[in-house]
Design a protein around this motif. Structure first.
Motif, short mmCIF file in Angstrom:
data_model
loop_
_atom_site.label_atom_id
_atom_site.label_comp_id
_atom_site.label_asym_id
_atom_site.label_seq_id
_atom_site.Cartn_x
_atom_site.Cartn_y
_atom_site.Cartn_z
N GLU A 88 24.45 -8.79 31.42
CA GLU A 88 23.06 -9.06 31.81
C GLU A 88 22.03 -8.33 30.94
O GLU A 88 21.03 -8.91 30.53
N LYS A 143 21.82 -8.14 44.44
CA LYS A 143 22.76 -7.96 43.33
C LYS A 143 22.73 -6.50 42.88
O LYS A 143 22.31 -6.19 41.76
N ILE A 146 23.77 -4.86 39.34
CA ILE A 146 22.97 -4.94 38.12
C ILE A 146 22.41 -3.57 37.74
O ILE A 146 22.08 -3.32 36.58
#
Length: 379
Positions: A88, A143, A146
């Motif tokens: 990411e 999430k 992350i």
């Protein structure tokens, strides 16, 4: 120097294509490559090999305008983004950092700046970091993992006869400089690395955190910051920068036993600014996956001794031969191993080689068709 035995071993196996007309590069299995192309300061070659389940290395080459202002500088921008914990952050940097650089230059233009500067680069890194931490905050509840994703960030910029190297993490930029007196090309490392394996980095961390006896810990014969991560500088890794992200619902293995008051990791890059000379032949930018298997001088010797076309792919292939040899296996068998499992044998590896044409570099306003290419677009 790279051993003649290694060069002879690899040479018969290597037959690069005579040309590569695919503007966006080509993919073959886990390998992506762009054998050759032109930037405003010369030629280039790019390649990426995937080892992880999801490719965590990202990269880009931008040639042409370095600013959002029409009258701004022209040049070449290279970015190597070696992610960890997931893809990411490296993907985010690949999307945002160069745009932030162009924006920061535009903001500084009013202050009479006419070229790229270390301050502009530093601001672009900072803006990208803040944008990603803002994204982490937005996604934190849905999430939380992350917060444990980050990326090393190596940037090279050629503009007005000068090269800037900015690095946060342990990717590396190496210059090949011709030494006519000895008839060889010498490797000169231009980047400063931030990895706890270096005593100087451990000392820096201890001086910044004098009350923390566990700021660096040796685990399984590897030095790690807080026993968790090897690099001391990165973009992302919010869990080691803001205490609000070092708690549940973050996975227990990332949570520290005590809260911290100031960031443990930094996104501040080390920046070198250096004039380019006619004897400076090429620059090699690569993630640490390459340097695990090749020394600076070995890589420079390979680039110097072989044709430019496909040279980035050649560097990766030689590194993989070395990785296979270390495990007492054949390269042909290593190639059969699938991504994910492949990570036990080598890391994702990204290489960009910039050849320097000093007739173009000496024209400070050198202009050509703009080019934007992202590494591994086809993998």
């Amino acid at each position: 120097m790279v051993s003649s035995g290694l060069l002879k071993f690899v040479s018969p196996c290597w037959k690069p294509s005579l040309e590569d007309d695919d503007a966006s590069g080509r993919a073959k299995g886990l390998l992506w490559y762009k054998n050759s192309g032109h930037h405003v300061n010369g030629e280039f070659s790019m390649a990426v090999i995937q080892a992880n389940n999801l490719l965590e290395d990202q990269s880009q080459l931008e040639s042409g305008p370095l600013s959002s202002i029409d009258s701004g500088p022209q040049g070449t921008f290279v970015g190597i983004y070696d992610g960890h914990g997931g893809p990411e952050t490296s993907r985010f940097i690949n999307d945002r950092l160069f745009n932030n650089l162009k924006t920061m230059y535009g903001a500084d233009f009013a202050s009479d700046s006419r070229s790229i500067s270390a301050d502009v680069i530093r601001k672009a890194f900072s803006a990208t970091e803040e944008e990603f931490l803002s994204l982490v905050k937005k996604q934190w509840l849905n999430k939380p993992q992350i917060a444990s994703v980050g990326s090393c960030c190596l940037v090279g910029i050629i503009c007005s006869g000068v090269v800037f190297i900015a690095n946060a993490g342990d990717s590396r930029a190496v210059l090949g400089r011709s030494e006519k007196s000895i008839g060889e090309v010498t490797a000169i490392q231009l980047s400063t690395e931030h990895n706890a394996s270096y005593p100087s980095v451990r000392e820096e961390l201890r001086s910044m955190h004098p009350d923390d006896t566990q700021i660096v810990v040796r685990k399984h014969n590897v030095w790690r910051v807080k026993g968790l991560i090897q690099v001391s500088r990165s973009i992302g890794d919010a869990y080691l920068k803001k205490a609000e992200f070092n708690k549940e619902p973050l996975l227990a293995r990332f949570r520290l036993p005590k809260p911290f008051c100031k960031p443990i990791l930094s996104a501040e890059p080390s920046i070198l600014e250096q004039k380019l000379y006619p004897e400076d032949q090429f620059l090699i930018f690569a993630s640490d996956g390459l340097w695990e298997h090749l020394s600076n001088q070995e890589a420079v010797d390979i680039v110097h001794n072989y044709p430019r076309n496909g040279i980035a792919k050649r560097l990766i292939k030689i590194a993989l031969h070395e990785a296979a040899k270390k495990r007492e296996m054949r390269y042909s068998d290593l190639k059969k191993i699938e991504r994910g499992v492949r990570r036990h044998f080598h890391d994702d590896i990204t290489v960009i080689v910039l050849f320097l044409d000093h007739h173009l570099i000496s024209r400070n306003s050198s202009r050509g068709p703009p080019l934007s290419i992202k590494g591994a677009g086809g993998v």
